[in-house]
Motif scaffolding. Structure first.
Motif, PDB file in Angstrom:
ATOM      1  N   LEU A 292       0.837  -1.203   0.000  1.00  0.00           N
ATOM      2  CA  LEU A 292       0.000   0.000   0.000  1.00  0.00           C
ATOM      3  C   LEU A 292       0.871   1.252   0.000  1.00  0.00           C
ATOM      4  O   LEU A 292       0.662   2.161  -0.809  1.00  0.00           O
TER       5      LEU A 292
ATOM      6  N   TRP B   4       0.949   2.705  -3.863  1.00  0.00           N
ATOM      7  CA  TRP B   4      -0.306   3.423  -4.006  1.00  0.00           C
ATOM      8  C   TRP B   4      -0.317   4.819  -3.383  1.00  0.00           C
ATOM      9  O   TRP B   4      -0.819   5.760  -3.983  1.00  0.00           O
TER      10      TRP B   4
ATOM     11  N   TYR C 125      -8.079   1.320  -3.182  1.00  0.00           N
ATOM     12  CA  TYR C 125      -6.946   0.397  -3.318  1.00  0.00           C
ATOM     13  C   TYR C 125      -7.393  -1.026  -2.988  1.00  0.00           C
ATOM     14  O   TYR C 125      -7.094  -1.964  -3.723  1.00  0.00           O
TER      15      TYR C 125
ATOM     16  N   TYR D 223      -8.078  -2.098  -6.895  1.00  0.00           N
ATOM     17  CA  TYR D 223      -6.731  -2.465  -7.347  1.00  0.00           C
ATOM     18  C   TYR D 223      -6.227  -3.758  -6.706  1.00  0.00           C
ATOM     19  O   TYR D 223      -5.869  -4.707  -7.396  1.00  0.00           O
TER      20      TYR D 223
END
Length: 58
Positions: A8, A12, A31, A35
């Motif tokens: 993460l 991201w 996220y 994703y």
């Protein structure tokens, strides 16, 4: 869990963080739900996404 947070943070999150808590919450949720579960392949799952792996199991 540690690997998840590392991904993460490195894949991201913006380099300089978020401007508000609401923006951070919305982005982390995106996220997770888009994703991480539907686009990002995982080595543990044979380089399939978690959603692909789950659909094969059911």
């Amino acid at each position: 869990m540690e690997r998840f947070f590392r991904s993460l943070k490195t894949e991201w999150m913006p380099e300089h963080g978020y401007t508000s808590q609401g923006q951070a919450e919305a982005d982390v949720l995106r996220y997770l739900t888009d994703y991480y579960n539907h686009q990002r392949p995982h080595g543990y799952n044979g380089y399939r996404t978690p959603a692909e792996t789950e659909s094969l199991a059911g």
